[in-house]
Design a protein around this motif. Sequence first.
Motif, mmCIF file in Angstrom:
data_model
loop_
_atom_site.group_PDB
_atom_site.id
_atom_site.type_symbol
_atom_site.label_atom_id
_atom_site.label_comp_id
_atom_site.label_asym_id
_atom_site.label_seq_id
_atom_site.Cartn_x
_atom_site.Cartn_y
_atom_site.Cartn_z
ATOM 1 N N SER A 16 0.845 -1.193 0.000
ATOM 2 C CA SER A 16 0.000 0.000 0.000
ATOM 3 C C SER A 16 0.882 1.245 0.000
ATOM 4 O O SER A 16 2.100 1.153 -0.206
ATOM 5 N N PRO A 115 -1.481 -5.414 -6.864
ATOM 6 C CA PRO A 115 -1.138 -4.094 -6.319
ATOM 7 C C PRO A 115 0.210 -3.641 -6.882
ATOM 8 O O PRO A 115 1.072 -4.467 -7.189
ATOM 9 N N ASN A 120 -0.455 2.784 -6.197
ATOM 10 C CA ASN A 120 -0.560 3.275 -4.819
ATOM 11 C C ASN A 120 -0.158 4.745 -4.738
ATOM 12 O O ASN A 120 -0.756 5.523 -3.995
ATOM 13 N N THR A 179 5.545 4.362 -0.495
ATOM 14 C CA THR A 179 4.873 3.059 -0.579
ATOM 15 C C THR A 179 5.618 1.992 0.212
ATOM 16 O O THR A 179 6.776 2.166 0.587
#
Length: 200
Positions: A16, A115, A120, A179
């Motif tokens: 994230s 992801p 992000n 991140t």
Amino acid sequence: MTHSHTLECRHIERQSGTAFRLKRGQILRVIDPMGEQVSDLMAFREDDLDEVLSSGRTIDYANTIYVTTGHILYSNRSNPMFTILEDQVGRHDFLLTPCSPETFQIIYGNHEPHPSCFMNLVNNLAPFGIAPDRIPTTFNIFMNVVVAPDGELTIGPPLSKAGQFIELRAEMDLIAGVTACSAEMSNNHSFKPIDIEIRE
């Protein structure tokens, strides 16, 4: 080194990211709480988003691809953005772009949703008015990229051990994105969180 006190702590969950304002003179401490975890950093001048952290300018003026304690990270306009005050690891990457959905398709052959640092950063920087195409090569903290004599790159496990950190002082008012990297190869095939502290 002068003692600083912590203004804010943020825990970035695995795969994230986050974004925040950083005032000139404030210190960003990026911590690897578990070890072997990369963190991508991007920054923009707060009052002019066209001024952005530049890999090319930084490498040019430092005359090394491995920036560490004492080095300055420059903007695309050759203005200092960060000074590295303390670096407990000593190996970071400023060559490679943040992993993106296309990274996983092109390099990993993975066409499933995944992801990525790029997305992000996009999602966390959007509230500050920063569009995706403004995000260039990130400063990839703790990423261990080795260059062979023939130019081939090898991505090794990060050298960071649990609790080690890098401290960067902001040299202008910034909007920063950070991140906890999502690329398997960069993190020794295990995703972990990143902690940050904003210090004064």
